[in-house]
Design a protein around this motif. Structure first.
Motif, mmCIF file in Angstrom:
data_model
loop_
_atom_site.group_PDB
_atom_site.id
_atom_site.type_symbol
_atom_site.label_atom_id
_atom_site.label_comp_id
_atom_site.label_asym_id
_atom_site.label_seq_id
_atom_site.Cartn_x
_atom_site.Cartn_y
_atom_site.Cartn_z
ATOM 1 N N GLU A 19 0.859 -1.300 -0.117
ATOM 2 C CA GLU A 19 -0.027 -0.004 -0.036
ATOM 3 C C GLU A 19 0.893 1.094 -0.015
ATOM 4 O O GLU A 19 1.705 1.267 0.804
ATOM 5 C CB GLU A 19 -0.870 0.126 1.362
ATOM 6 C CG GLU A 19 -2.090 -0.917 1.030
ATOM 7 C CD GLU A 19 -3.119 -0.401 0.433
ATOM 8 O OE1 GLU A 19 -3.982 -1.424 -0.155
ATOM 9 O OE2 GLU A 19 -3.447 0.666 0.080
ATOM 10 N N LEU A 21 1.286 5.103 0.531
ATOM 11 C CA LEU A 21 0.452 6.183 1.399
ATOM 12 C C LEU A 21 1.449 7.535 1.360
ATOM 13 O O LEU A 21 2.317 7.736 1.796
ATOM 14 C CB LEU A 21 0.188 5.948 2.864
ATOM 15 C CG LEU A 21 -0.441 4.516 3.176
ATOM 16 C CD1 LEU A 21 0.105 3.324 3.281
ATOM 17 C CD2 LEU A 21 -1.283 5.070 4.248
ATOM 18 N N GLU A 24 5.323 7.128 0.874
ATOM 19 C CA GLU A 24 5.838 6.023 1.862
ATOM 20 C C GLU A 24 5.016 4.854 1.365
ATOM 21 O O GLU A 24 3.975 4.873 0.883
ATOM 22 C CB GLU A 24 5.692 6.161 3.346
ATOM 23 C CG GLU A 24 6.538 7.588 3.809
ATOM 24 C CD GLU A 24 6.177 7.848 5.056
ATOM 25 O OE1 GLU A 24 5.063 7.799 5.309
ATOM 26 O OE2 GLU A 24 7.175 8.473 5.765
ATOM 27 N N LEU A 25 5.488 3.691 1.811
ATOM 28 C CA LEU A 25 5.102 2.590 1.565
ATOM 29 C C LEU A 25 4.988 1.743 2.911
ATOM 30 O O LEU A 25 5.651 1.644 3.757
ATOM 31 C CB LEU A 25 5.970 1.412 0.548
ATOM 32 C CG LEU A 25 6.052 1.941 -0.857
ATOM 33 C CD1 LEU A 25 6.937 1.130 -1.602
ATOM 34 C CD2 LEU A 25 4.793 1.939 -1.447
ATOM 35 N N LEU A 26 3.770 0.601 2.895
ATOM 36 C CA LEU A 26 3.557 -0.537 3.912
ATOM 37 C C LEU A 26 3.476 -1.698 3.067
ATOM 38 O O LEU A 26 2.705 -1.674 2.141
ATOM 39 C CB LEU A 26 2.576 -0.298 4.779
ATOM 40 C CG LEU A 26 2.380 0.682 6.012
ATOM 41 C CD1 LEU A 26 0.995 0.703 6.708
ATOM 42 C CD2 LEU A 26 3.790 0.625 6.857
ATOM 43 N N VAL A 35 4.614 -6.640 8.958
ATOM 44 C CA VAL A 35 4.487 -5.545 8.171
ATOM 45 C C VAL A 35 5.803 -4.704 8.216
ATOM 46 O O VAL A 35 6.290 -4.513 9.234
ATOM 47 C CB VAL A 35 3.111 -4.863 8.810
ATOM 48 C CG1 VAL A 35 3.264 -4.435 10.312
ATOM 49 C CG2 VAL A 35 2.829 -3.429 8.193
ATOM 50 N N TYR A 37 7.393 -0.992 7.128
ATOM 51 C CA TYR A 37 7.246 0.435 6.788
ATOM 52 C C TYR A 37 8.631 0.895 5.876
ATOM 53 O O TYR A 37 9.609 0.728 6.292
ATOM 54 C CB TYR A 37 7.295 1.286 8.076
ATOM 55 C CG TYR A 37 7.392 2.758 7.743
ATOM 56 C CD1 TYR A 37 8.560 3.345 8.348
ATOM 57 C CD2 TYR A 37 6.412 3.617 7.216
ATOM 58 C CE1 TYR A 37 8.968 4.712 8.041
ATOM 59 C CE2 TYR A 37 6.781 5.047 7.139
ATOM 60 C CZ TYR A 37 7.879 5.553 7.731
ATOM 61 O OH TYR A 37 8.287 6.781 7.389
ATOM 62 N N THR B 230 3.143 10.257 9.757
ATOM 63 C CA THR B 230 2.592 9.998 8.274
ATOM 64 C C THR B 230 1.650 8.842 8.306
ATOM 65 O O THR B 230 1.534 8.004 9.386
ATOM 66 C CB THR B 230 3.930 9.650 7.753
ATOM 67 O OG1 THR B 230 4.304 8.358 7.796
ATOM 68 C CG2 THR B 230 4.816 10.737 7.604
ATOM 69 N N PRO B 231 0.810 8.877 7.342
ATOM 70 C CA PRO B 231 -0.084 7.896 7.263
ATOM 71 C C PRO B 231 0.462 6.384 7.244
ATOM 72 O O PRO B 231 -0.292 5.505 7.999
ATOM 73 C CB PRO B 231 -0.610 7.885 5.786
ATOM 74 C CG PRO B 231 -0.685 9.533 5.730
ATOM 75 C CD PRO B 231 0.492 9.792 6.231
ATOM 76 N N ALA B 232 1.521 6.429 6.689
ATOM 77 C CA ALA B 232 2.284 4.971 6.730
ATOM 78 C C ALA B 232 2.803 4.685 8.237
ATOM 79 O O ALA B 232 2.502 3.282 8.728
ATOM 80 C CB ALA B 232 3.409 5.188 5.661
ATOM 81 N N GLN B 233 3.147 5.687 8.820
ATOM 82 C CA GLN B 233 3.560 5.499 10.105
ATOM 83 C C GLN B 233 2.436 4.995 11.228
ATOM 84 O O GLN B 233 2.417 4.188 12.009
ATOM 85 C CB GLN B 233 4.516 6.625 10.949
ATOM 86 C CG GLN B 233 5.706 6.947 10.140
ATOM 87 C CD GLN B 233 6.459 8.232 10.623
ATOM 88 O OE1 GLN B 233 5.728 9.108 10.804
ATOM 89 N NE2 GLN B 233 7.642 8.200 10.361
ATOM 90 N N GLY B 235 -0.429 3.684 9.894
ATOM 91 C CA GLY B 235 -0.856 2.449 9.606
ATOM 92 C C GLY B 235 0.087 1.152 10.292
ATOM 93 O O GLY B 235 -0.510 0.200 10.639
ATOM 94 N N LEU B 236 1.339 1.452 10.267
ATOM 95 C CA LEU B 236 2.263 0.484 11.124
ATOM 96 C C LEU B 236 1.831 0.468 12.302
ATOM 97 O O LEU B 236 1.840 -0.780 13.029
ATOM 98 C CB LEU B 236 3.689 0.956 11.002
ATOM 99 C CG LEU B 236 4.748 0.084 11.517
ATOM 100 C CD1 LEU B 236 4.732 -1.318 10.961
ATOM 101 C CD2 LEU B 236 6.277 0.867 11.436
ATOM 102 N N THR B 257 -5.079 0.643 6.129
ATOM 103 C CA THR B 257 -4.323 1.734 5.441
ATOM 104 C C THR B 257 -5.235 2.662 4.988
ATOM 105 O O THR B 257 -5.011 3.875 5.123
ATOM 106 C CB THR B 257 -3.642 1.098 4.317
ATOM 107 O OG1 THR B 257 -4.305 0.453 3.455
ATOM 108 C CG2 THR B 257 -2.174 0.342 4.642
ATOM 109 N N ALA B 260 -5.786 4.995 8.254
ATOM 110 C CA ALA B 260 -4.551 5.764 8.237
ATOM 111 C C ALA B 260 -4.726 6.941 7.480
ATOM 112 O O ALA B 260 -3.890 7.990 7.971
ATOM 113 C CB ALA B 260 -3.246 4.760 8.231
#
Lengths: 93, 287
Positions: A19, A21, A24-26, A35, A37, B230-233, B235-236, B257, B260
């Motif tokens: 995904e 975002l 950045e990526l997850l 997961v 980051y 951040t949205p990724a952070q 989400g994590l 996600t 987030a």
């Protein structure tokens, strides 16, 4: 990452859901329930890990794309590859 | 025999009390909230309850026992420890069988109608933080479990007594005024359960628009530090607090996600509760 890995070709491992975002990526691996980051730099490097470029070629490509940051690229890519290896989300071809 | 069906987050179970003394524990935990019905409904598609937890008491030695079928889960000599264990067992089972959305280990409070969730696993200071914000005028929703149904805009909170350690109770003047025995507090070995009625909460499950995600971390002697994520952070961090991943398609990754992306998130490091409410109020969009 070791110094000799500069000549090796990294490839994304299969099985990850991705995904994006903003910049950045997850990544999420269902089987391993892990997961990962990625910040902006790592996201760029990840996109280039297709198994057809060496780490050195990835560095050269990013230096050409971001000449103002060229002095940081080698360090950033090395740190990112180490992160990928620790997260076990890439493999060497 | 007194019984209650608990439904939350697409999951349900039956609690039964075999004696009057055991029934007082159920009453305290789930039945004495203003307007609390005998059956609490959240997601209409909840499966029929299958698990029954039974509490009984013995007049001979005043002990309490908790059973799952024929398996005895816990024994205590006082109602407080039994209430604490039962409360935790209920949340664990609801979370484990939850479906139809994202269930998080999280506290939640509301400020002027906007819900703020504080996801985090154990020992992150959520309950103490929750009590502190209640003292500063926030509305209590839960200290343990929240649910974000699929395609929802409203957060659902599992209202239950706040579990507060003895060591921090003196920090909260309003809560300290009520001394056991009282129907609104139950002491156990390491703390006290504070009834939601003492915390200004009037519902058995609460729903509110989710405005903010705060990931708290108590660090002694540290300065207050609020860091945007951040949205990724975010989400994590949310993935780490998700408690029903195995029940969801792709372990809820896409829904996480999406959440987030839409809700602002911050990391909070704190050591002092003073002024914390005002600092967090400023983060809520539109307030």
């Amino acid at each position: 990452m070791n110094d000799h890995d500069i000549c090796r070709r990294p490839r994304q491992k299969e099985g990850y859901r991705l995904e994006q975002l903003d910049d950045e990526l997850l990544l999420y691996h269902l089987g391993e329930t892990t997961v990962v980051y990625f910040n902006q730099t790592a996201s760029l490097v990840w996109q280039l890990c297709q198994g057809d470029r060496t780490v050195g070629e990835i560095i050269d490509l990013l230096c050409a794309a971001y000449p103002e940051a060229a002095d940081r690229v080698r360090v950033d890519v090395s740190e990112t590859m180490t992160h990928f290896l620790e997260a076990r989300c890439i493999e060497w071809t | 025999m007194k019984s209650v069906i608990i439904e939350f987050a697409g999951s349900s179970l039956i609690l039964a009390a075999e004696t009057q003394r055991a029934g007082e524990i159920l009453e305290f935990l789930y039945l004495t909230l203003p307007g609390a019905p005998a059956r609490r409904c959240s997601v209409p598609e909840s499966p029929e309850p299958g698990v029954t937890l039974l509490i009984t008491s013995h007049p001979a030695d005043n002990s309490f026992e908790l059973y799952d079928g024929s398996t005895r889960l816990f024994v205590s000599q006082a109602p407080g420890p039994m209430a604490e264990v039962l409360q935790g067992e209920v949340c664990r089972r609801l979370a484990a069988d939850s479906q139809g959305g994202l269930a998080f280990h999280s506290a939640a409070l509301a400020h002027h109608g906007a819900a703020v969730a504080f996801p985090g696993m154990m020992q992150q200071g959520k309950s103490t933080l929750t009590a502190g914000l209640v003292e500063q005028g926030w509305t209590y929703l839960t200290d343990e479990l929240i649910f974000w149904p699929n395609s929802a805009t409203c957060l659902q909170a599992f209202v239950r007594p706040l579990n507060l350690r003895h060591a921090v109770l003196h920090l909260f003047a309003k809560l300290s005024q009520q001394q056991p025995p009282t129907p609104l507090r139950m002491d156990h070995a390491t703390g006290t359960l504070v009834h939601p009625a003492l915390l200004g909460c009037g519902g058995s499950t609460s729903a509110a628009d989710l405005a903010l995600l705060i990931f708290p971390h108590y660090q002694p002697a540290s300065p207050l530090c609020i860091t945007p994520l951040t949205p990724a952070q975010a989400g994590l961090a949310l993935m780490e607090s998700l408690v029903n991943a195995r029940n969801l398609p792709e372990h809820g990754f896409r829904e996480i996600t999406q959440l987030a992306r839409t809700v602002p998130a911050y990391h909070l490091m704190y050591s002092d509760l003073q002024g914390l409410g005002r600092a967090l109020e400023g983060l809520i969009p539109g307030q």
